[in-house]
Design an enzyme around this catalytic site. Structure first.
Site, PDB file in Angstrom:
ATOM      1  N   LYS A 225       0.981  -1.301  -0.088  1.00 35.18           N
ATOM      2  CA  LYS A 225      -0.014  -0.072   0.021  1.00 35.18           C
ATOM      3  C   LYS A 225       0.912   1.134   0.054  1.00 35.18           C
ATOM      4  CE  LYS A 225      -2.555   1.806   3.718  1.00 35.18           C
ATOM      5  NZ  LYS A 225      -2.515   3.223   3.577  1.00 35.18           N
TER       6      LYS A 225
ATOM      7  N   ASP B  80      -3.237   4.243  -1.836  1.00 36.75           N
ATOM      8  CA  ASP B  80      -4.515   4.688  -0.885  1.00 36.75           C
ATOM      9  C   ASP B  80      -4.283   6.215  -0.457  1.00 36.75           C
ATOM     10  OD1 ASP B  80      -6.211   4.772   1.108  1.00 36.75           O
ATOM     11  OD2 ASP B  80      -4.807   4.145   2.744  1.00 36.75           O
TER      12      ASP B  80
ATOM     13  N   LYS C  18      -7.300   7.940  -0.869  1.00 38.59           N
ATOM     14  CA  LYS C  18      -8.553   8.184  -0.401  1.00 38.59           C
ATOM     15  C   LYS C  18      -9.096   9.745  -1.040  1.00 38.59           C
ATOM     16  CE  LYS C  18      -7.584   6.343   4.289  1.00 38.59           C
ATOM     17  NZ  LYS C  18      -6.112   6.137   4.252  1.00 38.59           N
TER      18      LYS C  18
ATOM     19  N   ASP D 125     -13.705  14.341  -3.768  1.00 38.98           N
ATOM     20  CA  ASP D 125     -13.493  15.734  -4.368  1.00 38.98           C
ATOM     21  C   ASP D 125     -14.949  15.923  -5.040  1.00 38.98           C
ATOM     22  OD1 ASP D 125     -12.906  18.276  -5.799  1.00 38.98           O
ATOM     23  OD2 ASP D 125     -10.736  17.819  -5.296  1.00 38.98           O
TER      24      ASP D 125
ATOM     25  N   THR E 163     -10.716   3.952  10.977  1.00 38.26           N
ATOM     26  CA  THR E 163     -10.498   3.216  12.287  1.00 38.26           C
ATOM     27  C   THR E 163      -9.913   4.014  13.193  1.00 38.26           C
ATOM     28  OG1 THR E 163      -8.211   2.467  11.089  1.00 38.26           O
ATOM     29  CG2 THR E 163     -10.397   0.864  11.024  1.00 38.26           C
TER      30      THR E 163
ATOM     31  N   ARG F  43       2.468  -0.172  10.889  1.00 38.90           N
ATOM     32  CA  ARG F  43       3.432  -0.295  12.098  1.00 38.90           C
ATOM     33  C   ARG F  43       3.862  -1.832  12.547  1.00 38.90           C
ATOM     34  NH1 ARG F  43       0.497   4.885  14.545  1.00 38.90           N
ATOM     35  NH2 ARG F  43      -1.402   3.552  13.309  1.00 38.90           N
TER      36      ARG F  43
END
Ligand code: C5P
Length: 250
Positions: free
Chosen positions: A48, A75, A77, A80, A139, A230
């Site tokens: 990603k 990614d 996102k 618009d 999340t 992470r």
């Protein structure tokens, strides 16, 4: 099988054999991203590329990761006006990415424009249509975060509302919290792919993620893909961390 994961929506018969780990390359430079990608490529299903890396390294990093033979989930996102999102999707498509994200809160028309643009651009370029994934509620958000922006729904109701809208717009995939998967599976058609960040193995701290599951729990709940940042890239040995996660879901 290396990078077999991307076959899940190209050839559903191998869906059960895929590697569902999408490693988030949330690092600031192209050098760090390439080093990490080369290290863990054999044990993850896709990479990603998010806004931090893309803003720093540009489209070139997508090409370089694709050149490793890896599937890419871009990614960014998008959120618009429909015309701008359609053109942004077309630009992303020309980089031959396999998945990309739009915010479902951008509305029905915006999501329809994104899906139509992906299909048209793919047809014209002779590429497979990528999965346009609708992002529901991040999340890192909780009910207080929603209240702060004037949304008085509880998280579950808001996720369901946005997921229904995404399906109506023709999207074939959604990003959601692992804790929402079981509920979403009850009313979404089975072809809709569920991609879940918010994954923690239990060995590390949860950071800013407020709604987490382990990789195994998320797969058992019905996730098709796990976005893991992470717990892999910040581990002392990212390759070993990814291997352990893969073992835990094999
Ligand atoms: O480091 P961590 O595993 O928390 O990274 C999760 C990744 O998934 C990040 O790249 C984050 O931007 C992304 N993501 C998320 N929540 C969403 C959608 C994407 O955490 N709803």
């Amino acid at each position: 099988m290396r990078f077999s994961g991307i076959c899940v929506y190209l050839c559903p018969s191998v869906a059960d054999k895929k590697n569902p780990i999408i490693a988030a390359l949330d690092v600031p430079t192209a050098e760090q991203a390439l080093k990490l990608a080369q290290q863990i490529a054999p044990v993850v299903g896709a990479f990603k590329i998010g806004s931090e890396l893309f803003t720093a390294a540009g489209p070139d990093i997508v090409k370089k990761i694709r050149a490793l033979g890896a599937a890419v989930f871009l990614d960014l996102k998008f959120h618009d006006i429909p015309n701008t999102v359609a053109k942004s999707v077309a630009s992303a498509m020309r980089l031959n990415v396999q998945m990309l994200t739009v915010h479902t809160s951008g509305g029905l028309e915006m999501m329809r424009a994104a899906e139509e643009s992906a299909q048209q651009t793919a047809n014209q370029a002779g590429l497979n249509t990528p999965l346009i994934l609708g992002v529901t509620v991040l999340t890192s958000s909780d009910s207080r975060t929603l209240a702060e922006i004037g949304c008085d729904q509880n998280i579950g109701a808001q996720v369901e509302r946005l997921a229904t809208l995404a399906a109506k717009a023709g999207l074939r995939g959604l990003v959601c919290s692992p804790l929402e998967i079981a509920d979403l599976r009850q009313f979404l058609l089975s072809h809709i792919q569920l991609v879940t960040p918010g994954i923690r193995t239990g060995a590390e701290k949860s950071d800013d993620q407020k709604r987490t599951l382990t990789p195994r729990e998320a797969i058992q709940a019905g996730a098709n893909w796990l976005v893991i940042g992470r717990p892999i890239y910040a581990a002392e040995n990212p390759r070993t961390a990814a291997e352990k996660i893969l073992e835990s879901i094999s």
